[in-house]
Design a protein around this motif. Structure first.
Motif, PDB file in Angstrom:
ATOM      1  N   TYR A  27       0.886  -1.182   0.087  1.00  0.00           N
ATOM      2  CA  TYR A  27       0.085  -0.081   0.107  1.00  0.00           C
ATOM      3  C   TYR A  27       0.867   1.275   0.040  1.00  0.00           C
ATOM      4  O   TYR A  27       0.749   2.172  -0.774  1.00  0.00           O
ATOM      5  N   ALA A  28       1.716   1.216   1.039  1.00  0.00           N
ATOM      6  CA  ALA A  28       2.685   2.563   0.877  1.00  0.00           C
ATOM      7  C   ALA A  28       3.632   2.572  -0.438  1.00  0.00           C
ATOM      8  O   ALA A  28       3.891   3.712  -1.100  1.00  0.00           O
ATOM      9  N   ALA A  29       3.945   1.239  -0.996  1.00  0.00           N
ATOM     10  CA  ALA A  29       4.625   1.402  -2.317  1.00  0.00           C
ATOM     11  C   ALA A  29       3.702   2.050  -3.527  1.00  0.00           C
ATOM     12  O   ALA A  29       4.266   2.850  -4.399  1.00  0.00           O
ATOM     13  N   VAL A  30       2.320   1.894  -3.499  1.00  0.00           N
ATOM     14  CA  VAL A  30       1.458   2.350  -4.518  1.00  0.00           C
ATOM     15  C   VAL A  30       1.555   3.897  -4.282  1.00  0.00           C
ATOM     16  O   VAL A  30       1.349   4.614  -5.190  1.00  0.00           O
ATOM     17  N   GLY A  31       1.622   4.439  -2.944  1.00  0.00           N
ATOM     18  CA  GLY A  31       1.445   5.707  -2.817  1.00  0.00           C
ATOM     19  C   GLY A  31       2.729   6.454  -3.164  1.00  0.00           C
ATOM     20  O   GLY A  31       2.718   7.594  -3.469  1.00  0.00           O
ATOM     21  N   ALA A  32       3.901   5.647  -3.007  1.00  0.00           N
ATOM     22  CA  ALA A  32       5.177   6.345  -3.422  1.00  0.00           C
ATOM     23  C   ALA A  32       5.113   6.462  -5.053  1.00  0.00           C
ATOM     24  O   ALA A  32       5.512   7.560  -5.311  1.00  0.00           O
ATOM     25  N   GLU A  33       4.610   5.330  -5.505  1.00  0.00           N
ATOM     26  CA  GLU A  33       4.636   5.666  -7.009  1.00  0.00           C
ATOM     27  C   GLU A  33       3.720   6.742  -7.579  1.00  0.00           C
ATOM     28  O   GLU A  33       3.942   7.294  -8.437  1.00  0.00           O
ATOM     29  N   ASP A  34       2.669   6.894  -6.864  1.00  0.00           N
ATOM     30  CA  ASP A  34       1.726   7.910  -7.353  1.00  0.00           C
ATOM     31  C   ASP A  34       2.202   9.261  -6.964  1.00  0.00           C
ATOM     32  O   ASP A  34       2.040  10.146  -7.873  1.00  0.00           O
ATOM     33  N   ASN A  35       3.264   9.605  -6.075  1.00  0.00           N
ATOM     34  CA  ASN A  35       3.854  10.556  -5.740  1.00  0.00           C
ATOM     35  C   ASN A  35       4.998  10.943  -6.967  1.00  0.00           C
ATOM     36  O   ASN A  35       5.246  12.071  -7.257  1.00  0.00           O
ATOM     37  N   LYS A  36       5.497   9.915  -7.431  1.00  0.00           N
ATOM     38  CA  LYS A  36       6.616   9.966  -8.385  1.00  0.00           C
ATOM     39  C   LYS A  36       5.898  10.683  -9.676  1.00  0.00           C
ATOM     40  O   LYS A  36       6.343  11.145 -10.558  1.00  0.00           O
ATOM     41  N   VAL A  37       4.509  10.166 -10.012  1.00  0.00           N
ATOM     42  CA  VAL A  37       4.026  10.606 -11.184  1.00  0.00           C
ATOM     43  C   VAL A  37       4.077  12.219 -11.240  1.00  0.00           C
ATOM     44  O   VAL A  37       4.217  12.694 -12.463  1.00  0.00           O
ATOM     45  N   GLN A  38       3.528  12.832 -10.258  1.00  0.00           N
ATOM     46  CA  GLN A  38       3.718  14.313 -10.351  1.00  0.00           C
ATOM     47  C   GLN A  38       4.882  14.914 -10.633  1.00  0.00           C
ATOM     48  O   GLN A  38       5.249  15.760 -11.525  1.00  0.00           O
ATOM     49  N   THR A  39       6.019  14.175 -10.291  1.00  0.00           N
ATOM     50  CA  THR A  39       7.247  14.705 -10.259  1.00  0.00           C
ATOM     51  C   THR A  39       7.734  14.454 -11.849  1.00  0.00           C
ATOM     52  O   THR A  39       8.375  15.300 -12.527  1.00  0.00           O
ATOM     53  N   PHE A  40       7.292  13.240 -12.366  1.00  0.00           N
ATOM     54  CA  PHE A  40       7.641  12.981 -13.798  1.00  0.00           C
ATOM     55  C   PHE A  40       6.803  14.049 -14.736  1.00  0.00           C
ATOM     56  O   PHE A  40       7.530  14.620 -15.698  1.00  0.00           O
ATOM     57  N   LEU A  41       5.558  14.307 -14.342  1.00  0.00           N
ATOM     58  CA  LEU A  41       4.963  15.230 -15.297  1.00  0.00           C
ATOM     59  C   LEU A  41       5.421  16.704 -15.234  1.00  0.00           C
ATOM     60  O   LEU A  41       5.418  17.252 -16.430  1.00  0.00           O
ATOM     61  N   HIS A  42       6.068  17.060 -14.196  1.00  0.00           N
ATOM     62  CA  HIS A  42       6.830  18.403 -14.298  1.00  0.00           C
ATOM     63  C   HIS A  42       7.840  18.292 -14.835  1.00  0.00           C
ATOM     64  O   HIS A  42       8.255  19.236 -15.773  1.00  0.00           O
ATOM     65  N   ASP A  43       8.707  17.241 -14.740  1.00  0.00           N
ATOM     66  CA  ASP A  43       9.804  16.917 -15.459  1.00  0.00           C
ATOM     67  C   ASP A  43       9.866  16.983 -16.994  1.00  0.00           C
ATOM     68  O   ASP A  43      10.503  17.739 -17.658  1.00  0.00           O
ATOM     69  N   MET A  44       8.453  16.324 -17.234  1.00  0.00           N
ATOM     70  CA  MET A  44       8.439  16.288 -18.650  1.00  0.00           C
ATOM     71  C   MET A  44       8.059  17.850 -19.227  1.00  0.00           C
ATOM     72  O   MET A  44       8.224  17.994 -20.329  1.00  0.00           O
ATOM     73  N   GLU A  45       7.123  18.431 -18.498  1.00  0.00           N
ATOM     74  CA  GLU A  45       6.619  19.819 -18.885  1.00  0.00           C
ATOM     75  C   GLU A  45       7.765  20.797 -19.026  1.00  0.00           C
ATOM     76  O   GLU A  45       7.932  21.749 -19.995  1.00  0.00           O
TER      77      GLU A  45
END
Length: 121
Positions: A27-45
């Motif tokens: 469950y914690a790993a799912v949350g951690a990966e969810d948080n990474k998505v925002q970072t990746f989206l900003h990096d792509m932007e």
């Protein structure tokens, strides 16, 4: 049946506790990966070129695969976790622990060194 009853009770209680740890970890790993998505989206932007965007997109893809595996694990253990952590089942878990202790005591007596003590002189 080669296993002692206490061993089977212990194995079941260990399974429940392991399930709880596995569920919470996934469950914690799912949350951690969810948080990474925002970072990746900003990096792509703010990526400077297509190659950098592609590298970030690959990281995003790998993150989503990792998240999927963790989410599958959460779903695998969810019912057992809910059973183990439910307030209404806590008395059952406590009763099983008491049964385990009583069974261990009985098995130590039955399988330990027993001696006959003569009560008549």
């Amino acid at each position: 049946m080669n296993e002692k009853p206490s061993e089977m009770i212990t194995a079941f209680l260990d399974f429940l506790e392991t399930t709880k740890r596995e569920y919470e970890s996934a469950y914690a790993a799912v949350g951690a990966e969810d948080n990474k998505v925002q970072t990746f989206l900003h990096d792509m932007e703010f990526a400077k070129n297509r190659d950098e965007r592609n590298r970030i997109a690959t990281k995003l893809q790998n993150s989503r695969k990792t998240r999927r595996k963790a989410k599958d694990k959460v779903q695998l253990y969810e019912n057992t976790y809910n059973f183990f952590t439910s307030k209404q089942n806590q008395s059952l878990i406590k009763t099983l622990r008491n049964l385990q202790n009583e069974q261990n005591t009985m098995e130590r007596y039955l399988f330990g060194k027993r001696e006959f003590k003569n009560r008549v002189d």
